[in-house]
Design an enzyme around this catalytic site. Structure first.
Site, PDB file in Angstrom:
ATOM      1  N   SER A  33       0.840  -1.189   0.000  1.00  0.00           N
ATOM      2  CA  SER A  33       0.000   0.000   0.000  1.00  0.00           C
ATOM      3  C   SER A  33       0.876   1.240   0.000  1.00  0.00           C
ATOM      4  O   SER A  33       1.956   1.248   0.602  1.00  0.00           O
ATOM      5  CB  SER A  33      -0.869  -0.017   1.256  1.00  0.00           C
ATOM      6  OG  SER A  33      -1.475   1.227   1.453  1.00  0.00           O
ATOM      7  N   TYR A  58      -2.304   1.001  10.427  1.00  0.00           N
ATOM      8  CA  TYR A  58      -2.520   0.313   9.155  1.00  0.00           C
ATOM      9  C   TYR A  58      -1.227   0.315   8.334  1.00  0.00           C
ATOM     10  O   TYR A  58      -0.789  -0.723   7.838  1.00  0.00           O
ATOM     11  CB  TYR A  58      -3.647   0.995   8.375  1.00  0.00           C
ATOM     12  CG  TYR A  58      -3.796   0.470   6.967  1.00  0.00           C
ATOM     13  CD1 TYR A  58      -4.455  -0.728   6.730  1.00  0.00           C
ATOM     14  CD2 TYR A  58      -3.261   1.157   5.887  1.00  0.00           C
ATOM     15  CE1 TYR A  58      -4.576  -1.218   5.438  1.00  0.00           C
ATOM     16  CE2 TYR A  58      -3.379   0.679   4.601  1.00  0.00           C
ATOM     17  CZ  TYR A  58      -4.040  -0.519   4.375  1.00  0.00           C
ATOM     18  OH  TYR A  58      -4.152  -1.012   3.108  1.00  0.00           O
TER      19      TYR A  58
END
Length: 72
Positions: A33, A58
């Site tokens: 990501s 995250y």
């Protein structure tokens, strides 16, 4: 926080273990990501950029996934 840990870290290890047990498998591709780049202002992002200062849990779990996959 537990959802990120369970989904990202445990999920990644489950996939790596499944891949390890497939005798004909030759490649395992993991797309991370852009979150791993944290507060990096340099665009475009590069795999050569430092990514040791995530700005969220995250992002930290996604970076951990990259490290786990590299060392697996």
């Amino acid at each position: 926080p537990y959802t990120y840990i369970q989904t990202n870290l445990m999920g990644q290890v489950v996939m790596l273990e499944a891949a390890r047990l497939l005798p004909g498998l030759q490649h395992f591709v993991y797309a991370s990501s852009s979150s791993v780049y944290g507060a990096n202002q340099e665009i475009p992002f590069s795999i050569d950029h430092r990514v040791d200062r995530p700005v969220s849990l995250y992002a930290a779990t996604k970076r951990a996934d990259e490290l786990i996959t590299r060392t697996y």
